[in-house]
Design an enzyme around this catalytic site. Structure first.
Site: not given
Ligand code: SAH
Length: 374
Positions: A95, A108, A115, A122, A345
């Site tokens: 997505e 985004c 992952c 997450c 995210c």
């Molecule tokens: N792998 C990358 C990108 C992840 S998505 C990273 O770890 O930075 C981007 C952000 O969303 C990251 O900071 C991740 O930790 C956060 N994120 C993941 N799951 C989430 C959730 N359920 N609620 C809020 N933020 C979340």
């Protein structure tokens, strides 16, 4: 056979020049023309490239193609946030989300299907790791979004709607370094998407060796998913911390800023009720970051089915932010956007668990997405 043709989408400029020289006996000028057509004008069909000789276009069709991902579904939120589910191949989907704001349009994008980092809060972690996206699949997300947005209200007079690109979709971009870096070069190439280095943000869970490598090779804005102010808690929330603890991670961050002559690293901090949102955590965070080129972005947790966490109450988030700001650590809170479509995210990938696109399309949920607020 199509598989034998070279997909020109995402080929860095030097490689495209080499390709047209070797396969078509053409000059670098032709490569530049091709890039303009592909990225500026969004062409995917050589026959549309009217300033290329007919014969050259016919030769191109023999040896090259411009293959873009297919859109499976599109959802548009009442606030203008859009989410596309893209088909990468027979069974894989990812997505991409577009977040319009008055002064910018942020795309985004995803870097992997699934992952492997296994962060406990997450949803992407729940599906596990499936595969890396290719350069073409990463750049293809931007190509498609740009095409879809060109005629929309979000676009400027040149048809451009994307001013910022963030790797905050599915996947750990530094675990797919080999493909993510060439894609970022296309984003910043003036014949590509022509974005400045401050408008391309790589967000990582903290792969320390790759941060050092990136510091030497590619100059973009860095965001780091910190989420905890001490190793004990971070080991639990972000398991990669057991390999690369906080002091090593922060040393890599400060090195990155110095090497790149950058402004600051953005530290993402998800607000989990009763877990990492106490005043003491804020004070620990101050001790880690004070005096360094750092900004903190607090992300209200987005719940997803099966999670054991809850979002911190707004008052707890505000208190946490105030403690940071009162101690000269700049902190902002992400604003929830697009909560009438499922686009958050950490939630995106939950839908891919079944690995079938038919179900993917049918299972769209109702979680909220958050976006950066300054
Ligand atoms: N792998 C990358 C990108 C992840 S998505 C990273 O770890 O930075 C981007 C952000 O969303 C990251 O900071 C991740 O930790 C956060 N994120 C993941 N799951 C989430 C959730 N359920 N609620 C809020 N933020 C979340």
């Amino acid at each position: 056979m199509a598989g034998e043709r070279m997909n020109l989408l995402g080929l860095p400029r030097a490689q495209l020049e080499a390709f047209v020289a070797q396969s078509l006996n053409a000059t670098p000028f032709r490569a530049r023309q091709l890039m303009k057509w592909i990225y500026r004008r969004g062409a995917a069909d050589f026959s549309a490239m009217s300033d290329l000789a007919r014969e050259f276009r016919a030769q191109l069709r023999e040896v090259a193609e411009i293959t873009v991902p297919q859109i499976v579904t599109e959802q548009v939120s009442s606030d203008g946030t859009r989410k596309w589910m893209l088909r990468m191949d027979q069974v894989q989907g990812i997505e991409t989300v577009y977040i319009p704001e008055p002064d910018r349009g942020t795309l985004c994008i995803s870097s992997q299907v699934g992952c492997a980092m296994d962060c406990t809060f997450c949803a992407t972690a729940q599906q596990g790791f499936n595969r890396n996206l290719s350069v073409a699949e990463i750049v293809g997300q931007v190509w498609l979004a740009q095409r879809e947005l060109a005629g929309s209200r979000s676009a400027d007079s040149d048809g451009r709607a994307i001013t910022n690109i963030v790797f905050m979709g599915m996947g750990e971009p530094l675990a797919n370094y080999r493909n993510v870096v060439p894609a970022m070069r296309i984003f910043m190439d003036d014949l590509g998407y022509d974005l400045s280095r401050r408008r391309v943000t790589l967000s990582t869970s903290g792969l320390v060796p790759q941060i050092y490598k990136l510091a030497e090779e590619c100059n973009v804005a860095l965001a780091v998913s910190l989420h905890a102010p001490n190793d004990e808690l971070r080991n639990e929330l972000v398991p990669i911390n057991r390999k690369h603890p906080i002091d090593e991670l922060l040393a890599a961050c400060w090195h990155y800023i110095e090497r790149q002559n950058g402004r600051s690293v953005t530290f993402e901090y998800v607000m989990l009720d009763g877990v990492n949102d106490k005043a003491e955590h804020a004070r620990q965070l101050v001790r880690l970051l004070k005096g360094h080129p750092a900004k903190v972005n607090l992300i209200p947790f987005n719940v997803f089915p099966g999670t054991r966490y809850r979002r911190s109450p707004a008052a707890a988030i505000a208190r946490f932010r105030d403690i940071l700001n009162d101690h000269a650590v700049i902190a902002t809170t992400r604003k929830t956007r697009g909560d009438d479509i499922d686009a958050a995210c950490g939630q995106l990938a939950g839908k891919v668990t079944d690995r079938t696109l038919v179900r993917l399309g049918a299972k769209l949920g109702h979680e909220a997405r958050t976006t950066v607020e300054t």
